[in-house]
Design a protein around this motif. Structure first.
Motif, short mmCIF file in Angstrom:
data_model
loop_
_atom_site.label_atom_id
_atom_site.label_comp_id
_atom_site.label_asym_id
_atom_site.label_seq_id
_atom_site.Cartn_x
_atom_site.Cartn_y
_atom_site.Cartn_z
N LYS A 172 0.82 -1.22 0.00
CA LYS A 172 0.00 0.00 0.00
C LYS A 172 0.85 1.26 0.00
N ASN A 173 2.15 1.15 0.28
CA ASN A 173 3.01 2.33 0.41
C ASN A 173 3.90 2.58 -0.80
N ILE A 174 3.95 1.65 -1.73
CA ILE A 174 4.77 1.84 -2.92
C ILE A 174 3.87 1.94 -4.14
N ASN A 175 4.38 2.59 -5.18
CA ASN A 175 3.62 2.69 -6.42
C ASN A 175 3.77 1.36 -7.14
N PHE A 176 2.96 0.42 -6.70
CA PHE A 176 3.14 -0.98 -7.06
C PHE A 176 3.03 -1.21 -8.57
N ASN A 177 1.96 -0.75 -9.16
CA ASN A 177 1.73 -1.01 -10.59
C ASN A 177 2.77 -0.33 -11.48
N LEU A 178 3.13 0.91 -11.14
CA LEU A 178 4.13 1.63 -11.93
C LEU A 178 5.49 0.95 -11.80
N SER A 179 5.80 0.48 -10.59
CA SER A 179 7.07 -0.23 -10.38
C SER A 179 7.09 -1.53 -11.18
N ALA A 180 5.95 -2.20 -11.26
CA ALA A 180 5.86 -3.45 -12.01
C ALA A 180 6.09 -3.21 -13.50
N ILE A 181 5.46 -2.18 -14.04
CA ILE A 181 5.62 -1.85 -15.46
C ILE A 181 7.08 -1.50 -15.77
#
Length: 371
Positions: free
Chosen positions: A339-348
């Motif tokens: 919940k604290n990291i930009n998960f989807n952007l980091s994944a891309i």
């Protein structure tokens, strides 16, 4: 009597001329022998270099025997499980040369183990997450040169009785406990063939390996192989700190500096430490992102196991999510960071860098087959 003297002089002159002729022939033969020996020595060097490679772009099994081995995966997981249940008995302030500044610490455990402890004061705790995630990615790729990481809550019973208030830590903070590496130094330098590739813009390929005279020892071969893996790994995790001393384009003399956030064991193994500055800083145009990309293009010789695992990872719909699921299998605490990291952007971003890495490997392979 006079005629006899004249005859003797002529005879001496003739003998001298014959002797000089013989000496000239001898010197010429000796010179030819030396040249032949030098040529043979050079050919042997080139022949020895050729025995280091296979399929044009891979180090062969013989070359990889020069790389010191780390902890095997099964032993690594056992170590993590053991450390996860050890009680902290002493907390010591870290310093610039040992475990780093910024609220970090050195801890002693009740089994006698020593660990570096990474702490982050921000709510997001992306650095703690990055340390752990980088370790599990390295293991998924078959690497053994990233030290083990255990995430711990300092309010757990394992920390009971310890004094961490003077460090600026707060109750319920999460920290990353990282395996202490014994008998190491910070003397990790960029191999000369990679420096040449950075300057010339031409990658280290089979031709370079074939013709170079710098791979004269097992150590030089080992360091080149390990640097190649480090460069791929840093580009993949978007590490923005390891190569920061190499301000490429500012001056070639800077390429002679020691690599940051690396350690070398007494047996020559290069360790990739302090992986906190990775993954979750989302600036695709940053200087360090460009630096990692440029460094990736300095090498066209790879470790076969690493390429095999990179390709296998790329087959998943989302490589990042696959690594994440693998990591939380062993480190459930990672779930708290989602919940604290930009998960989807980091994944891309991660998936794109993986594709970019494999694309470069394929270009090297194509170039090798066209020779």
């Amino acid at each position: 009597m006079k005629n006899k003297n004249i005859f003797s002089v002529k005879l001496c002159c003739l003998l001298c001329m014959v002797l000089i002729g013989l000496l000239c022939v001898s010197f010429q033969q000796n010179d030819n022998f030396k040249k032949s020996s030098l040529n043979l020595k050079f050919q042997n060097t080139r022949s020895n270099n050729l025995t280091l490679l296979k399929d044009g772009i891979f180090w062969n099994d013989y070359a990889e025997t020069f790389v010191p081995k780390g902890m095997q995966q099964v032993d690594s997981i056992k170590f993590i499980k053991k450390i996860s249940h050890q009680r902290v008995v002493k907390v010591i302030n870290a310093n610039r040369s040992v475990c780093g500044l910024g609220g970090n610490a050195i801890v002693k455990l009740n089994d006698g183990s020593t660990m570096c402890v990474r702490h982050q004061r921000t709510v997001a705790n992306t650095k703690i997450c990055a340390e752990s995630f980088a370790f599990y990615l390295s293991r998924l790729l078959g690497m053994d040169n990233v030290p083990e990481v255990v995430i711990s809550n300092i309010s757990s019973p394992l920390w009971k009785g310890t004094d961490f208030i003077n460090l600026g830590w707060r109750e319920h903070d999460l920290v990353a406990m990282i395996r202490w590496l014994h008998h190491t130094s910070h003397k990790v330098f960029m191999p000369s063939v990679i420096r040449d590739a950075v300057i010339s813009g031409k990658p280290v390929n089979s031709d370079v390996i074939y013709n170079t005279n710098t791979l004269k020892s097992n150590t030089s071969i080992s360091e080149l192989i390990q640097w190649g893996t480090m460069i791929i790994f840093d580009n993949l995790i978007k590490h923005c700190d390891r190569l920061k001393k190499y301000r490429i384009g500012v001056g070639n003399r800077l390429l002679n500096r020691v690599a940051h956030n690396t350690l070398m064991s007494s047996n020559g193994k290069i360790w990739l430490i302090d992986n906190e500055s990775a993954f979750f800083h989302n600036d695709p145009q940053s200087y360090y992102t460009s630096l990692n990309r440029k460094m990736l293009r300095t090498l066209c010789i790879f470790e076969k196991f690493l390429v095999t695992n990179l390709i296998k990872l790329s087959k998943h719909p989302s490589a990042f999510h696959h690594v994440w699921k693998y990591a939380i299998t062993f480190e459930p605490s990672l779930v708290t960071f989602e919940k604290n990291i930009n998960f989807n952007l980091s994944a891309i971003s991660f998936n794109n860098r993986l594709d970019e890495t494999i694309e470069w490997i394929n270009r090297c392979k194509l170039s090798s087959t066209l020779k």
